[in-house]
Design an enzyme around this catalytic site. Sequence first.
Site, PDB file in Angstrom:
ATOM      1  N   SER A  44       5.327  26.147  41.499  1.00  0.00           N
ATOM      2  CA  SER A  44       6.012  25.986  42.469  1.00  0.00           C
ATOM      3  C   SER A  44       5.394  27.611  42.937  1.00  0.00           C
ATOM      4  O   SER A  44       4.520  28.111  43.510  1.00  0.00           O
ATOM      5  CB  SER A  44       7.404  25.894  41.970  1.00  0.00           C
ATOM      6  OG  SER A  44       8.152  26.104  43.840  1.00  0.00           O
ATOM      7  N   ASP A  78       4.789  19.835  43.305  1.00  0.00           N
ATOM      8  CA  ASP A  78       5.462  20.635  42.330  1.00  0.00           C
ATOM      9  C   ASP A  78       5.656  20.473  40.325  1.00  0.00           C
ATOM     10  O   ASP A  78       6.340  19.652  39.993  1.00  0.00           O
ATOM     11  CB  ASP A  78       6.561  21.189  42.848  1.00  0.00           C
ATOM     12  CG  ASP A  78       7.470  22.804  42.690  1.00  0.00           C
ATOM     13  OD1 ASP A  78       7.434  22.728  41.424  1.00  0.00           O
ATOM     14  OD2 ASP A  78       7.566  23.315  43.092  1.00  0.00           O
TER      15      ASP A  78
END
Length: 269
Positions: free
Chosen positions: A38, A155
């Site tokens: 992320s 993600d």
Amino acid sequence: MTIGVALGGGAVRGLAHVGVFKVLKRHGISVDFLAGTSIGGAVGGLVAAGIDIEEIESFILSYPWYRLVDLGVGKGGILAGNRLRGALMELLKQKGLEKMRIEELPIPFRAVSVDLVKGRPFVWDRGRLILAIRATTSIPGIFAPVSYQGMVLVDGGVLNNLPADLARQSGVDRVIAVDVEREHEEREPRNMWEVLYRSYTIMSVALRRSNLQHADLVLRPEVGRILSLDVTKMKECIEAGEQEASRHIEEIRRWSSAAPSALMESRKT
């Protein structure tokens, strides 16, 4: 002695990673391997590409965030997330690095995504860096997934939000993990964004804690009280990263000054 750094996800709190790298640069400490998920993958990717950390900081802090401040975190959360990710990728483009491939980076780098088709992690170890950053920051329900080689990637935080295991597997002598995630809050979520993000972090917490066993040193910048998309606290997050890295810098300096490892010697030949 070689050093690997694993960078965790945490949206705006992940800008503490910038502060950590500022301290490492100030003390002349080089990093031999980077892995991130992320925002950790985004910051790590920019560093691995050779962009100076002060330039990253300056770009982020001078970005026109003022349009988001009056919206409030609750109303503007999704917009803020889009701008944060967009700003980091815009810097990559401005440096002319939008076509750079991971296998060409000055510092070996890995980013973590999750493939929604197979339901398992996907580690970016090759391919275009900008695509890897887009995929590792594609928070489910907020950003569209990235289609890549038959996979649907989002993600990686759901399955590996702090990839210290990847840093350990790289063969470096010492692993530093930078943990910027919040601990669980015992209060009602205030809006739909908090419902989504709280659910997301609860799913990832157990594996994140388990992964810390792969680290020789865990840095925990004091950012736990900061909401994930509060762009008014960006400078505070960077400073928290500096303060935490400074507290442990002597230990890291001892590692850096130790004899070269077999991994380092092999890269010279």
